[in-house]
Design a protein around this motif. Structure first.
Motif, PDB file in Angstrom:
ATOM      1  N   ASN A 513      57.902 -67.566 -47.541  1.00  0.00           N
ATOM      2  CA  ASN A 513      56.734 -68.137 -48.232  1.00  0.00           C
ATOM      3  C   ASN A 513      55.486 -67.318 -47.958  1.00  0.00           C
ATOM      4  O   ASN A 513      54.664 -67.077 -48.847  1.00  0.00           O
ATOM      5  N   GLU A 514      55.338 -66.879 -46.694  1.00  0.00           N
ATOM      6  CA  GLU A 514      54.172 -66.061 -46.359  1.00  0.00           C
ATOM      7  C   GLU A 514      54.228 -64.709 -47.060  1.00  0.00           C
ATOM      8  O   GLU A 514      53.202 -64.182 -47.488  1.00  0.00           O
ATOM      9  N   ALA A 515      55.445 -64.185 -47.179  1.00  0.00           N
ATOM     10  CA  ALA A 515      55.567 -62.892 -47.851  1.00  0.00           C
ATOM     11  C   ALA A 515      55.203 -63.001 -49.320  1.00  0.00           C
ATOM     12  O   ALA A 515      54.580 -62.100 -49.888  1.00  0.00           O
ATOM     13  N   GLU A 516      55.570 -64.121 -49.954  1.00  0.00           N
ATOM     14  CA  GLU A 516      55.258 -64.295 -51.369  1.00  0.00           C
ATOM     15  C   GLU A 516      53.763 -64.459 -51.602  1.00  0.00           C
ATOM     16  O   GLU A 516      53.246 -64.106 -52.650  1.00  0.00           O
ATOM     17  N   THR A 517      53.056 -65.016 -50.592  1.00  0.00           N
ATOM     18  CA  THR A 517      51.603 -65.227 -50.746  1.00  0.00           C
ATOM     19  C   THR A 517      50.801 -64.076 -50.175  1.00  0.00           C
ATOM     20  O   THR A 517      49.569 -64.135 -50.143  1.00  0.00           O
ATOM     21  N   GLY A 518      51.492 -63.049 -49.701  1.00  0.00           N
ATOM     22  CA  GLY A 518      50.777 -61.881 -49.192  1.00  0.00           C
ATOM     23  C   GLY A 518      50.288 -62.035 -47.781  1.00  0.00           C
ATOM     24  O   GLY A 518      49.437 -61.256 -47.336  1.00  0.00           O
ATOM     25  N   LEU A 519      50.766 -63.004 -47.049  1.00  0.00           N
ATOM     26  CA  LEU A 519      50.314 -63.240 -45.677  1.00  0.00           C
ATOM     27  C   LEU A 519      51.329 -62.746 -44.657  1.00  0.00           C
ATOM     28  O   LEU A 519      51.430 -63.262 -43.562  1.00  0.00           O
ATOM     29  N   ASN A 520      52.084 -61.745 -45.028  1.00  0.00           N
ATOM     30  CA  ASN A 520      53.154 -61.248 -44.170  1.00  0.00           C
ATOM     31  C   ASN A 520      52.561 -60.495 -42.996  1.00  0.00           C
ATOM     32  O   ASN A 520      52.100 -59.380 -43.106  1.00  0.00           O
ATOM     33  N   GLY A 521      52.542 -61.159 -41.855  1.00  0.00           N
ATOM     34  CA  GLY A 521      52.029 -60.524 -40.639  1.00  0.00           C
ATOM     35  C   GLY A 521      53.163 -60.269 -39.681  1.00  0.00           C
ATOM     36  O   GLY A 521      54.272 -59.964 -40.072  1.00  0.00           O
ATOM     37  N   ASN A 522      52.884 -60.389 -38.399  1.00  0.00           N
ATOM     38  CA  ASN A 522      53.925 -60.211 -37.405  1.00  0.00           C
ATOM     39  C   ASN A 522      54.848 -61.413 -37.406  1.00  0.00           C
ATOM     40  O   ASN A 522      54.420 -62.553 -37.298  1.00  0.00           O
ATOM     41  N   VAL A 523      56.166 -61.146 -37.534  1.00  0.00           N
ATOM     42  CA  VAL A 523      57.157 -62.207 -37.580  1.00  0.00           C
ATOM     43  C   VAL A 523      57.740 -62.355 -36.189  1.00  0.00           C
ATOM     44  O   VAL A 523      58.235 -61.382 -35.607  1.00  0.00           O
ATOM     45  N   GLU A 524      57.676 -63.546 -35.663  1.00  0.00           N
ATOM     46  CA  GLU A 524      58.194 -63.815 -34.334  1.00  0.00           C
ATOM     47  C   GLU A 524      59.326 -64.831 -34.423  1.00  0.00           C
ATOM     48  O   GLU A 524      59.304 -65.730 -35.263  1.00  0.00           O
ATOM     49  N   PRO A 525      60.343 -64.698 -33.541  1.00  0.00           N
ATOM     50  CA  PRO A 525      61.414 -65.704 -33.535  1.00  0.00           C
ATOM     51  C   PRO A 525      60.898 -67.045 -33.042  1.00  0.00           C
ATOM     52  O   PRO A 525      59.983 -67.115 -32.214  1.00  0.00           O
ATOM     53  N   ILE A 526      61.475 -68.113 -33.565  1.00  0.00           N
ATOM     54  CA  ILE A 526      61.042 -69.450 -33.144  1.00  0.00           C
ATOM     55  C   ILE A 526      61.912 -69.968 -32.007  1.00  0.00           C
ATOM     56  O   ILE A 526      61.608 -71.006 -31.411  1.00  0.00           O
ATOM     57  N   ARG A 527      62.954 -69.273 -31.688  1.00  0.00           N
ATOM     58  CA  ARG A 527      63.830 -69.693 -30.592  1.00  0.00           C
ATOM     59  C   ARG A 527      64.605 -68.481 -30.136  1.00  0.00           C
ATOM     60  O   ARG A 527      64.940 -67.606 -30.931  1.00  0.00           O
ATOM     61  N   SER A 528      64.971 -68.406 -28.897  1.00  0.00           N
ATOM     62  CA  SER A 528      65.742 -67.282 -28.386  1.00  0.00           C
ATOM     63  C   SER A 528      66.594 -67.738 -27.224  1.00  0.00           C
ATOM     64  O   SER A 528      66.301 -68.737 -26.560  1.00  0.00           O
ATOM     65  N   GLY A 529      67.654 -66.993 -27.001  1.00  0.00           N
ATOM     66  CA  GLY A 529      68.520 -67.258 -25.865  1.00  0.00           C
ATOM     67  C   GLY A 529      69.073 -65.944 -25.354  1.00  0.00           C
ATOM     68  O   GLY A 529      69.413 -65.060 -26.132  1.00  0.00           O
ATOM     69  N   ARG A 530      69.171 -65.812 -24.055  1.00  0.00           N
ATOM     70  CA  ARG A 530      69.624 -64.557 -23.462  1.00  0.00           C
ATOM     71  C   ARG A 530      70.999 -64.772 -22.844  1.00  0.00           C
ATOM     72  O   ARG A 530      71.202 -65.667 -22.020  1.00  0.00           O
ATOM     73  N   PHE A 531      71.965 -63.915 -23.271  1.00  0.00           N
ATOM     74  CA  PHE A 531      73.315 -63.972 -22.726  1.00  0.00           C
ATOM     75  C   PHE A 531      73.579 -62.698 -21.928  1.00  0.00           C
ATOM     76  O   PHE A 531      72.914 -61.672 -22.125  1.00  0.00           O
ATOM     77  N   LYS A 532      74.536 -62.797 -21.045  1.00  0.00           N
ATOM     78  CA  LYS A 532      74.791 -61.684 -20.138  1.00  0.00           C
ATOM     79  C   LYS A 532      75.829 -60.707 -20.724  1.00  0.00           C
ATOM     80  O   LYS A 532      76.549 -60.039 -19.978  1.00  0.00           O
ATOM     81  N   PHE A 533      75.900 -60.644 -22.005  1.00  0.00           N
ATOM     82  CA  PHE A 533      76.858 -59.736 -22.645  1.00  0.00           C
ATOM     83  C   PHE A 533      76.325 -59.352 -24.029  1.00  0.00           C
ATOM     84  O   PHE A 533      75.481 -60.061 -24.598  1.00  0.00           O
ATOM     85  N   ALA A 534      76.751 -58.228 -24.506  1.00  0.00           N
ATOM     86  CA  ALA A 534      76.361 -57.796 -25.854  1.00  0.00           C
ATOM     87  C   ALA A 534      76.971 -58.745 -26.870  1.00  0.00           C
ATOM     88  O   ALA A 534      78.148 -59.084 -26.805  1.00  0.00           O
ATOM     89  N   ILE A 535      76.145 -59.161 -27.854  1.00  0.00           N
ATOM     90  CA  ILE A 535      76.573 -60.145 -28.844  1.00  0.00           C
ATOM     91  C   ILE A 535      77.175 -59.407 -30.043  1.00  0.00           C
ATOM     92  O   ILE A 535      76.513 -58.601 -30.698  1.00  0.00           O
ATOM     93  N   TYR A 536      78.453 -59.709 -30.337  1.00  0.00           N
ATOM     94  CA  TYR A 536      79.131 -59.080 -31.468  1.00  0.00           C
ATOM     95  C   TYR A 536      79.436 -60.064 -32.605  1.00  0.00           C
ATOM     96  O   TYR A 536      79.713 -59.632 -33.711  1.00  0.00           O
ATOM     97  N   ALA A 537      79.366 -61.370 -32.324  1.00  0.00           N
ATOM     98  CA  ALA A 537      79.721 -62.333 -33.372  1.00  0.00           C
ATOM     99  C   ALA A 537      78.979 -63.630 -33.157  1.00  0.00           C
ATOM    100  O   ALA A 537      78.813 -64.091 -32.012  1.00  0.00           O
ATOM    101  N   LEU A 538      78.502 -64.229 -34.260  1.00  0.00           N
ATOM    102  CA  LEU A 538      77.860 -65.539 -34.268  1.00  0.00           C
ATOM    103  C   LEU A 538      78.464 -66.364 -35.392  1.00  0.00           C
ATOM    104  O   LEU A 538      78.706 -65.854 -36.486  1.00  0.00           O
ATOM    105  N   LYS A 539      78.688 -67.672 -35.114  1.00  0.00           N
ATOM    106  CA  LYS A 539      79.175 -68.548 -36.175  1.00  0.00           C
ATOM    107  C   LYS A 539      78.960 -69.994 -35.766  1.00  0.00           C
ATOM    108  O   LYS A 539      79.251 -70.376 -34.634  1.00  0.00           O
TER     109      LYS A 539
END
Length: 726
Positions: A513-539
């Motif tokens: 929505n911000e991109a369509e209105t020209g307000l595309n600024g810095n995009v930040e994640p709204i949630r994050s989680g750190r795992f002790k291994f490289a992530i190869y699959a999500l579902k």
């Protein structure tokens, strides 16, 4: 009584004659007792005279009288000049016959002639019992001749045969004979006819002459006919020719006539003339040069005739196989025609452009067209130019989107993969400047695709006609590879998995929505989680997008409860693995959200029942697991159909497999080894697969290291019970 119209008087009634002496004469007086003018003739005959002898032993004067009136007289003088029967001595009766051409009557008188021993020579008498002889070559024929000595003196006779080649007469052409007075001898000449080459068939006249000291020579004549025998052999060399005569396998514009030699060998004793005619349906396609005149052929001789043939050549195509029949005709057919009567001649007419060159040129042209087309996997103008890492169907399975190491995303038309005349590539969606590791369709509307790049960037690309294609781009940390992406069902959020072990949640709806209105600024994640291994699959597993399955290095598999503020991740027991062991892929059936499939680089494919651990709080249940699906080699991707009745997999063995499943989520008993539906070039590995069921077919899309995107189809197996109507 009828009166005689001719009155004849002979005077004297008796004569004496000595052969060799003076003639003996008598007069014949003829009176015309008729009532008309008439002319008269006299004829004298003697008993024992040879019927073939001419009346040269007497003379009459005049030979024919003039016409006399009734009562007038005609006088004839007859002189005996020779013995009527040579050698005869004694009394002989002569009959004098008088006749007229004008009168129907004739008169006869008898005269006695006393013959004395003559003083002159008496000729021998020769006789051929058979005067005409016929015989075949190489046979013998006997020619008998009778010799008679009519005189009273013995004699020695020489017989000589002439008129026929002396070499044909056995024992020579002369015979010496002794004949006593009034003696007779039969002598035989044997004629040995040579073979047919030396004895032409014709009539050979011959003569046999007899000579002796006491008389004039005598001769008799006959004929020997050599009958026709043998045959004329007919041959042709060669019997098969071709145009052009040399190097027909290369382009050749020459069209020279080709020769056939017709040979005739006369094994007969007939002189022949041979003419040649050409017949057959194919003669209309040929120009023929026949001999100007017939071939002359003597017995035992060989003659040749040249036949030249020319035919029109096609520019290209198959060779023409023409057949001609050369028919020979003999001038003398008493022995029939030649043997055989005809020769069949073959002529192969090659096109100017050889078939191999035409086919080769056609193949080269086809290869060139193929090389320039989308069918060429190495064509730089179509498709990907490097390994394809991710593929996905849209919701209706009309299109497939792919991402590759060549830094591009391409949209494909599914039906184009099943039509060899249609280019399945629709368009190149974007050039991302970095290798594309993973792509995912935005579930709602399927009008946006998310691409995870090698440098950690995520791009959202517009699939509609509007431009620009790139709607927005964002990242959390540079060079943190994006290895997995997962949209929520409502398309509001996007989860990304990274090589660093981070999982981020992005608010896609707000950012778009911000991109369509020209307000595309810095995009930040709204949630994050750190795992002790490289992530190869999500579902997402289960209902409501609450539990996110996370898998990757060290064979680690965990469930992240997204709403839990403490970022608690529940580990799922799996085989322990080292730093080189990865779970490469996870998928969940949309209509069976607790049926999950995983694949790892040790070659294992595992089917899970996640309901027991997510709802019932017990251990997660492994329904089925096998390692022989790809020969023990790594399995890079698995995909479950919406209804959970089919599983697709792709691995390092270069094969794309289909696994029919039961209602319980395990492999169907009859398909424990799976169904191979595709194979890569040079057995390069498959990196990504996707599956969907559409109408009567199962569609499987794949991307592999050979740069190819493939879509294969297989028939639905509804008899297994699971697939009723996905």
């Amino acid at each position: 009584m009828v009166d005689n119209l001719i009155d004849t008087t002979v005077s004297p009634k008796q004569l004496r004659f000595k052969p060799g002496g003076l003639p003996a004469s008598f007069e014949v007086k003829v009176v015309n007792d008729s009532d008309r003018f008439a002319s008269f003739q006299v004829e004298v005959t003697a008993a024992g005279v040879d019927a073939d002898r001419l009346p040269d032993w007497y003379k009459i004067s005049p030979e024919v009288s003039t016409k006399k009136p009734p009562g007038d007289v005609t006088h004839f003088q007859v002189a005996i000049v020779d013995n009527p029967v040579p050698g005869f001595v004694g009394l002989m009766n002569l009959t004098v016959r008088v006749f007229s051409m004008e009168l129907p009557d004739e008169d006869r008188e008898v005269l006695r002639l006393i013959l004395e021993q003559g003083t002159g020579s008496i000729p021998l008498k020769l006789d051929l019992p058979v005067r005409e002889f016929q015989e075949y070559p190489a046979n013998e024929d006997e020619i008998p001749v009778r010799v008679y000595n009519p005189s009273q003196i013995e004699t020695h006779v020489t017989l000589k045969f002439s008129g026929i080649d002396p070499t044909w007469i056995v024992d020579g052409t002369e015979r010496q004979l002794y004949l006593p007075p009034n003696g007779q001898v039969t002598e035989t000449f044997i004629c040995q006819i040579p073979d047919i080459s030396q004895a032409p068939s014709r009539i050979y006249p011959f003569a046999i002459a007899a000579t002796h000291r006491h008389g004039s020579p005598a001769q008799v004549e006959g004929t020997l006919e050599v009958l026709p025998m043998g045959l004329v052999e007919f041959s042709a060399t060669p019997k098969q020719q071709q145009i052009p005569t040399k190097r027909a396998w290369i382009p050749n514009w020459r069209n020279s006539p080709v020769p056939y030699t017709l040979e005739f060998e006369n094994h007969s004793n007939l002189q022949q003339q041979v003419t040649v005619n050409i017949q057959g349906e194919d003669q209309q396609e040929c120009t023929l040069e026949l001999p100007d005149k017939p071939a002359e052929l003597n017995p035992g001789q060989i003659a040749q005739a040249s036949l030249r043939v020319q035919a029109r050549r096609h520019l290209w195509g198959r060779k023409k196989e023409l057949s001609l029949e050369a028919l020979a005709t003999l001038s003398d057919q008493r022995l029939g025609n030649t043997n055989p009567t005809s020769q069949f001649l073959k002529l192969d007419v090659y096109p100017i452009i050889p078939t191999w060159l035409l086919l080769g040129g056609g193949l080269l042209l086809l290869y060139f067209i193929w090389w320039l087309s989308w069918l060429n996997p190495n064509n730089k103008f179509f498709g990907h130019q490097d390994a394809v890492n991710s593929v996905q169907f849209n919701g209706m399975s009309q299109n497939v989107v792919s991402g590759s190491n060549d830094e591009t995303l391409i949209k494909w038309r599914v039906d184009g993969f099943f039509n060899p005349f249609a280019n399945p590539e629709v368009e190149k969606i974007a050039d991302t400047d970095k290798a594309v590791r993973v792509i995912r369709y935005k579930p709602v509307d399927n009008n946006v695709v998310a691409a995870g790049l090698e440098n950690g960037e995520i791009q959202l690309l517009n699939l509609l006609a509007e431009t620009p294609k790139l709607m927005m781009s964002f990242s959390q940390e540079k060079d943190d590879r994006v290895l997995a992406l997962e949209f929520t069902d409502d398309s509001r959020s996007l989860f990304s998995g990274h090589g660093s072990g981070w999982v981020f949640r992005w608010d896609i709806q707000q950012n778009l929505n911000e991109a369509e209105t020209g307000l595309n600024g810095n995009v930040e994640p709204i949630r994050s989680g750190r795992f002790k291994f490289a992530i190869y699959a999500l579902k997402f597993v289960g209902q409501g997008n609450q539990n996110l399955a996370v898998a990757g290095r060290f064979n680690t598999l965990a469930i992240w409860n997204v709403p839990n503020p403490d970022n608690v991740a529940i580990p799922i027991p799996y085989r322990e693995g080292g730093q080189d062991d990865y779970i490469e892929s996870i998928d969940v059936a949309d209509m069976k959200p607790y049926l999950m499939a995983t694949a790892d680089n040790q070659g294992y494919i595992t089917l899970w029942n996640m309901e027991s651990c997510l709802i019932e709080g017990e251990s997660c249940e492994i329904i089925d697991q096998w390692q022989n699906g790809h020969g023990g080699q790594p399995v890079r991707s698995v995909a479950l159909s919406n209804g959970g009745c089919y599983l697709a997999s792709g691995g390092d063995d270069g094969r794309m497999m289909l696994w029919p499943l039961t209602n319980q989520g395990e492999r169907a008993e009859n398909y424990l080894s799976g169904i191979e539906v595709g194979q890569s070039l040079r057995n390069q590995r498959f990196n990504s697969v996707d599956i969907n069921v559409l109408k009567r077919n199962i569609l499987i899309a794949s991307g592999s290291d050979d740069t190819q995107v493939r879509v294969k189809r297989a028939k639905r197996l509804q008899v297994l019970g699971c697939d009723r109507d996905e």
